[in-house]
Design a protein around this motif. Structure first.
Motif, PDB file in Angstrom:
ATOM      1  N   ARG A 269      -2.126   6.320  -5.643  1.00  0.00           N
ATOM      2  CA  ARG A 269      -3.477   6.210  -6.230  1.00  0.00           C
ATOM      3  C   ARG A 269      -3.741   4.801  -6.741  1.00  0.00           C
ATOM      4  O   ARG A 269      -4.883   4.351  -6.779  1.00  0.00           O
ATOM      5  N   GLN A 270      -2.687   4.095  -7.134  1.00  0.00           N
ATOM      6  CA  GLN A 270      -2.854   2.723  -7.599  1.00  0.00           C
ATOM      7  C   GLN A 270      -3.181   1.767  -6.452  1.00  0.00           C
ATOM      8  O   GLN A 270      -3.785   0.718  -6.678  1.00  0.00           O
ATOM      9  N   ASN A 271      -2.775   2.115  -5.233  1.00  0.00           N
ATOM     10  CA  ASN A 271      -3.003   1.223  -4.097  1.00  0.00           C
ATOM     11  C   ASN A 271      -3.287   2.035  -2.829  1.00  0.00           C
ATOM     12  O   ASN A 271      -2.526   1.973  -1.860  1.00  0.00           O
ATOM     13  N   PRO A 272      -4.384   2.788  -2.803  1.00  0.00           N
ATOM     14  CA  PRO A 272      -4.662   3.639  -1.639  1.00  0.00           C
ATOM     15  C   PRO A 272      -4.981   2.846  -0.377  1.00  0.00           C
ATOM     16  O   PRO A 272      -4.839   3.362   0.730  1.00  0.00           O
ATOM     17  N   GLY A 273      -5.403   1.599  -0.518  1.00  0.00           N
ATOM     18  CA  GLY A 273      -5.773   0.799   0.631  1.00  0.00           C
ATOM     19  C   GLY A 273      -4.600   0.273   1.433  1.00  0.00           C
ATOM     20  O   GLY A 273      -4.815  -0.336   2.491  1.00  0.00           O
ATOM     21  N   GLN A 274      -3.364   0.499   0.955  1.00  0.00           N
ATOM     22  CA  GLN A 274      -2.209   0.044   1.720  1.00  0.00           C
ATOM     23  C   GLN A 274      -1.203   1.164   1.973  1.00  0.00           C
ATOM     24  O   GLN A 274      -0.086   0.910   2.421  1.00  0.00           O
ATOM     25  N   TYR A 275      -1.598   2.399   1.719  1.00  0.00           N
ATOM     26  CA  TYR A 275      -0.705   3.526   1.986  1.00  0.00           C
ATOM     27  C   TYR A 275      -0.831   3.965   3.434  1.00  0.00           C
ATOM     28  O   TYR A 275      -1.909   3.902   4.036  1.00  0.00           O
ATOM     29  N   LEU A 276       0.264   4.438   4.020  1.00  0.00           N
ATOM     30  CA  LEU A 276       0.254   4.935   5.393  1.00  0.00           C
ATOM     31  C   LEU A 276      -0.277   6.371   5.414  1.00  0.00           C
ATOM     32  O   LEU A 276       0.479   7.330   5.553  1.00  0.00           O
TER      33      LEU A 276
END
Length: 299
Positions: A269-276
């Motif tokens: 949730r802190q970095n959803p733009g880089q999760y696979l």
């Protein structure tokens, strides 16, 4: 293929990331299955699509940077390309000398964490990372070269590998795991992950509980325009259950998996733009032919 891979390794990182972003969008546009899974997983997490949309390009960047990352020799330091935040948590855990388990989800450039750790902390305490060898012989040799370097060792995903990790922890060593990947049948439990049952690794929690090691959460975020990476280290907010307070082994495993999954959810949730998001997280585990390895069996 090996030659093309090594040629790609010579390209500058900003160019690799630019090409990777394009590849990510091509994969998204060309595969209805991948596109559907990615969007379904984002919705399952309860996140608005715009905050996760950058993950499409990020997945391509991850693939494009692998030739550069895996072809780096031990004499090619990452240097200023990697910045650490929260390194004091790592230093304190290493100084305590009780062993350290590092957990990271599939966010950003998780592959670089082992090399970065080896450069900064490897001389103080080597890291042992769990891995599955690549199927292609030429790629297997290349990855082995990348992952076996001063301060960094690898352990296969077998009973022998579990024994190796336990020995490392009992000597005060460090191990690294990706607990949000689906383990083989018998090596996990079904536990909630973003509100849906997912087959979840039990090994990470058991290693901590049965060796008394500390555990920390790590994310390696990819910076824009190929400017490098920042590794963020966080202590867990929620402790793992104490085996002495939960005599039922199945319930202990389920509660522990829940703690780990919630920790991974927080990082995502802190970095959803880089999760696979396209990873098949909710799939059924593959069968194995050998009994499930556990720390107690390997002791």
């Amino acid at each position: 293929m090996s030659t093309l891979f090594r040629m790609g390794a010579r390209l500058p990182l900003p160019l690799l990331h630019g090409v990777g972003a394009l590849l990510g969008w091509l994969a998204y546009g060309g595969s209805p299955t991948y596109r559907r899974r990615l969007r379904t997983h984002v919705a399952q997490a309860g996140l608005p699509w715009p905050v996760a949309r950058p993950a499409i390009a990020s997945a391509g960047r991850m693939v494009a940077e692998l030739p550069w990352l895996w072809s780096r020799g031990p004499d090619e330091p990452l240097g200023d390309l990697v910045r650490w935040e929260g390194a004091e948590h790592m230093e304190a855990a290493l100084a305590a000398g009780h062993g350290l388990v590092l957990l990271t989800p599939h966010i950003g450039s998780f592959e670089i964490i082992g090399q970065a750790y080896a450069e900064r902390f490897g001389a103080q305490q080597p890291m042992t990372a769990l891995y599955r060898p690549a199927r292609k012989a030429w790629l297997r040799d290349l990855v082995a070269q990348s992952r076996n370097r001063p301060g960094l060792e690898t352990a296969p995903a077998t009973l022998a590998g579990v024994r190796q990790m336990i020995r490392a922890l009992r000597k005060g060593g460090t191990i690294g795991l990706l607990p949000d990947q689906v383990p083989p049948e018998g090596l996990g439990v079904w536990a909630p992950f973003f509100g849906r049952e997912a087959y979840t690794m039990t090994l990470a929690a058991r290693l901590v509980q049965q060796t008394g090691a500390a555990w920390l959460l790590l994310v390696c975020e990819r910076l824009p325009a190929g400017r490098g990476y920042v590794i963020r280290v966080q202590p867990p907010v929620e402790p793992l259950p104490d085996p002495r307070d939960e005599p039922d082994a199945e319930r202990l495993a389920l509660r522990s998996a829940g703690v780990v999954n919630r920790a991974m959810e927080t990082l995502i949730r802190q970095n959803p733009g880089q999760y696979l998001w396209g990873y098949h997280r909710y799939k059924a585990p593959r069968p194995i032919d050998t009994p499930a390895p556990t720390p107690s069996d390997a002791a």
